[in-house]
Structure formats: structure tokens, C-alpha cells
Write an enzyme that holds these catalytic residues in place. Structure first.
Site, PDB file in Angstrom:
ATOM      1  CB  SER A   1      95.924  30.025  39.096  1.00 31.59           C
ATOM      2  OG  SER A   1      94.929  30.680  38.359  1.00 31.59           O
ATOM      3  CG  ASN A   2      90.288  30.228  38.792  1.00 31.95           C
ATOM      4  OD1 ASN A   2      89.770  31.055  39.545  1.00 31.95           O
ATOM      5  ND2 ASN A   2      90.695  30.530  37.554  1.00 31.95           N
TER       6      ASN A   2
ATOM      7  CG  HIS B   1      83.899  32.819  30.675  1.00 40.25           C
ATOM      8  ND1 HIS B   1      84.483  31.924  29.795  1.00 40.25           N
ATOM      9  CD2 HIS B   1      83.748  33.980  30.003  1.00 40.25           C
ATOM     10  CE1 HIS B   1      84.666  32.540  28.637  1.00 40.25           C
ATOM     11  NE2 HIS B   1      84.224  33.779  28.738  1.00 40.25           N
TER      12      HIS B   1
HETATM   13  C1  GAR Z   1      90.997  31.173  33.823  1.00 40.14           C
HETATM   14  O1  GAR Z   1      91.194  32.503  33.407  1.00 40.14           O
HETATM   15  C2  GAR Z   1      89.557  30.751  33.589  1.00 40.14           C
HETATM   16  O2  GAR Z   1      88.632  31.778  33.832  1.00 40.14           O
HETATM   17  C3  GAR Z   1      89.594  30.403  32.131  1.00 40.14           C
HETATM   18  O3  GAR Z   1      90.807  29.710  31.950  1.00 40.14           O
HETATM   19  C4  GAR Z   1      91.744  30.195  32.907  1.00 40.14           C
HETATM   20  C5  GAR Z   1      92.284  29.021  33.658  1.00 40.14           C
HETATM   21  O4  GAR Z   1      93.291  29.410  34.549  1.00 40.14           O
HETATM   22  N1  GAR Z   1      88.464  29.595  31.765  1.00 40.14           N
HETATM   23  C6  GAR Z   1      87.850  29.662  30.600  1.00 40.14           C
HETATM   24  O5  GAR Z   1      88.203  30.410  29.712  1.00 40.14           O
HETATM   25  C7  GAR Z   1      86.655  28.736  30.453  1.00 40.14           C
HETATM   26  N2  GAR Z   1      85.842  29.130  29.345  1.00 40.14           N
HETATM   27  P1  GAR Z   1      93.711  28.487  35.750  1.00 40.14           P
HETATM   28  O6  GAR Z   1      93.991  27.094  35.142  1.00 40.14           O
HETATM   29  O7  GAR Z   1      94.963  29.111  36.274  1.00 40.14           O
HETATM   30  O8  GAR Z   1      92.604  28.453  36.741  1.00 40.14           O
END
Ligand code: GAR
Length: 202
Positions: A14-15, A110
Site C-alpha cells: 500500500s505504501n 516504519h
Molecule cells: C507498513 O505499515 C510499513 O510501515 C511496515 O510494514 C507495512 C507495510 O505495508 N514496515 C515495517 O514494519 C518495516 N520495519 P504496505 O506493504 O501496505 O506498504
């Protein structure tokens, strides 16, 4: 010349999508996403990249020693002439080789107010600790876990009835917002790093 972003992810993506939407909408001027790389087969983020016609590669990390793996990833990033690496839910520590290949050119998002709650399940750690404010952090990446200089943070109040899921959802909305903002700041070069401080310049 457009600044080329390489996104590394391990899962949902999603990011990555938030960054891709921001690039498409002109919120990160002069940028393009050159390639998306996952260390995990079947990461939904890879399908999302393909749907957007962005180059996408899976480089399985299983069984490989950290630096040997990172050399493969860096080679693909270089092949795509990447200027800035964005970790977006990339669940691996980078080797010193990787970090030295992109000095001050790697960002991570993070889901906590670092230095609180590094590592895994940060939202759960925050709830269990009983903090009243949680949040998220975009920082430069070094060889240490969730460590380098902080570019931006955003806070999210914790409600008494929050679950890990409800808190994560509210934090995620802030993640998407500040990741775009941080990438814009870094690509525009309007900052300097003094010690651990990232200072905005004009
Ligand atoms: C997000 O919440 C990101 O901040 C976290 O994993 C998730 C990924 O979501 N990252 C960490 O914890 C790194 N240490 P996404 O795949 O939907 O972007």
C-alpha cells in the site's frame, strides 16, 4: 532527467501504491518509479506494480547469505538507473554493501515513532506499552535496524478501545501521507544532514 525511484517491498504494497499515486498526480515533481522489487514470491505489491505497467521483479531471498542477496538487488536497481531507493514494507535488514551502494539515498517507512518500537509488530508493541500517541517515521536507512536520521514523523492518538488493526489503519493513512512528502523533500534536495538531524533548507 526524471529522478528514478526503486521500491523494495515484501507484501501488500500500500505504501508503494501511495507513492505511485503521488507520482502520477504530480505530488512528487520530476519523479518516476523505475522498478519494484520483492524478496517474496506472491507479494501482492508485485501484482499491483504490474497492473500499473511498472517494471516488477521478484528476487527470492531464501537460502542466500545477506550480502550475496543484496548484490543481486543492487544490480537490478543499477540496471534501472535508480537514484533513490524506497523501502515500503521490505522486511529485511540491508547489508553494509547495499547501504554503501546508495549513500543517503535509501528511505524507509516504519509504523512507530522511532526510536520507540523498532522491529516487528510495532503497532502491537505500542498498544501493549500503553502509549497515548503512536505514529510513523520516514528515515534514512543505515545498517542498523530502523535507525538512520529521521526525515519526517506523524503522530496518531491512541484510543482506549483501539485494536492492533484499528490503530494500524489510522497509522497507515499517515504513512501514505508522509512518505510522499519525505520523498519529495529528498528528491528536491532541500535538506541537509547534520549529525542525526535532517534539516530542511530552501
Ligand atoms: C507498513 O505499515 C510499513 O510501515 C511496515 O510494514 C507495512 C507495510 O505495508 N514496515 C515495517 O514494519 C518495516 N520495519 P504496505 O506493504 O501496505 O506498504
Amino acid at each position: 532527467m526524471a529522478k528514478r525511484i526503486g521500491v523494495l517491498l515484501s507484501g501488500r504494497g500500500s505504501n508503494f501504491e501511495a507513492l505511485a499515486d503521488s507520482v502520477a498526480a504530480g505530488r512528487i515533481p520530476g519523479a518516476e518509479i523505475a522498478v519494484v522489487i520483492s524478496n517474496r514470491e506472491g507479494a501482492p505489491g508485485i501484482d499491483k506494480a504490474k497492473e500499473r505497467k511498472i517494471a516488477a521483479r521478484v528476487i527470492p531471498s531464501k537460502g542466500l547469505e545477506r550480502e550475496a542477496y543484496d548484490r543481486q538487488v543492487v544490480a537490478v536497481l543499477n540496471e534501472h538507473k535508480v537514484d533513490l531507493v524506497c523501502l515500503a514494507g521490505y522486511m529485511r535488514l540491508l547489508s553494509p554493501f547495499f547501504v554503501a551502494s546508495f549513500p543517503n539515498r535509501i528511505l524507509n517507512i516504519h509504523p512507530s515513532l522511532l526510536p520507540s518500537f523498532p522491529g516487528l509488530e510495532s503497532q502491537r508493541q505500542a498498544l501493549e506499552y500503553g502509549v497515548k500517541f503512536a505514529g510513523c517515521t520516514v528515515h534514512f536507512v543505515d545498517e542498523n535496524l530502523d535507525a538512520g536520521p529521521i526525515v519526517l514523523q506523524a503522530t496518531v492518538p491512541v484510543r482506549d478501545d483501539d485494536t492492533e488493526e484499528s490503530l494500524s489503519t489510522r497509522i497507515l493513512a499517515e504513512e501514505h501521507r508522509i512518505y510522499t512528502e519525505a520523498v519529495r523533500i529528498v528528491l528536491e534536495g532541500k535538506y541537509k544532514i547534520v549529525g542525526r538531524q535532517v534539516i530542511r533548507t530552501n
